[in-house]
Write a protein that holds these residues in place. Structure first.
Motif, PDB file in Angstrom:
ATOM      1  N   THR A   1     -36.787  40.307  90.837  1.00  0.00           N
ATOM      2  CA  THR A   1     -36.601  39.566  92.086  1.00  0.00           C
ATOM      3  C   THR A   1     -35.858  40.453  93.064  1.00  0.00           C
ATOM      4  N   THR A   2     -36.402  40.549  94.218  1.00  0.00           N
ATOM      5  CA  THR A   2     -35.734  41.328  95.253  1.00  0.00           C
ATOM      6  C   THR A   2     -34.948  40.364  96.132  1.00  0.00           C
ATOM      7  N   PRO A   3     -33.800  40.781  96.531  1.00  0.00           N
ATOM      8  CA  PRO A   3     -32.998  39.881  97.372  1.00  0.00           C
ATOM      9  C   PRO A   3     -33.726  39.616  98.694  1.00  0.00           C
ATOM     10  N   ARG A   4     -33.651  38.377  99.129  1.00  0.00           N
ATOM     11  CA  ARG A   4     -34.294  38.000 100.386  1.00  0.00           C
ATOM     12  C   ARG A   4     -33.428  38.450 101.555  1.00  0.00           C
ATOM     13  N   LYS A   5     -34.082  38.927 102.549  1.00  0.00           N
ATOM     14  CA  LYS A   5     -33.362  39.302 103.757  1.00  0.00           C
ATOM     15  C   LYS A   5     -33.132  38.052 104.585  1.00  0.00           C
ATOM     16  N   LYS A   6     -31.947  37.965 105.101  1.00  0.00           N
ATOM     17  CA  LYS A   6     -31.641  36.833 105.958  1.00  0.00           C
ATOM     18  C   LYS A   6     -32.311  37.035 107.316  1.00  0.00           C
ATOM     19  N   LYS A   7     -32.769  35.934 107.866  1.00  0.00           N
ATOM     20  CA  LYS A   7     -33.360  36.021 109.185  1.00  0.00           C
ATOM     21  C   LYS A   7     -32.261  36.308 110.200  1.00  0.00           C
ATOM     22  N   GLN A   8     -32.528  37.241 111.061  1.00  0.00           N
ATOM     23  CA  GLN A   8     -31.549  37.551 112.098  1.00  0.00           C
ATOM     24  C   GLN A   8     -31.699  36.562 113.242  1.00  0.00           C
ATOM     25  N   GLN A   9     -30.571  36.088 113.689  1.00  0.00           N
ATOM     26  CA  GLN A   9     -30.568  35.186 114.832  1.00  0.00           C
ATOM     27  C   GLN A   9     -30.821  36.016 116.094  1.00  0.00           C
TER      28      GLN A   9
END
Length: 80
Positions: free
Chosen positions: A3-11
């Motif tokens: 599992t690769t860490p999910r990137k957070k959506k940038q605001q």
């Protein structure tokens, strides 16, 4: 299963509105720009007492409110 860490959506970055506050006092050149006149024409108005000013050191400074009052007076035919 890797599992690769999910990137957070940038605001989205919202630009702050540009605020260009009116200066407290205008120098000779700023007053000349505001009146579409030359610095020497402004000096003449100051020396003749037509526009109030303060002097700090060698600098002549004009309150923008006094400049607006001078313009209003000139628009009304010079009657204060």
């Amino acid at each position: 299963m890797s599992t690769t860490p999910r990137k957070k959506k940038q605001q989205p970055i919202l630009a702050a509105p540009l605020v260009n506050p009116e200066p407290f006092l205008l120098d000779i050149h700023g007053t000349a720009r505001a009146l579409s006149a030359t610095p020497w024409a402004v000096r003449s108005l100051l020396w003749d007492g037509k526009i109030p000013f303060i002097k700090i050191g060698r600098r002549f400074l004009v309150d923008p409110a006094d400049l607006r009052a001078y313009i209003a007076c000139e628009k009304s035919g010079g009657v204060a």
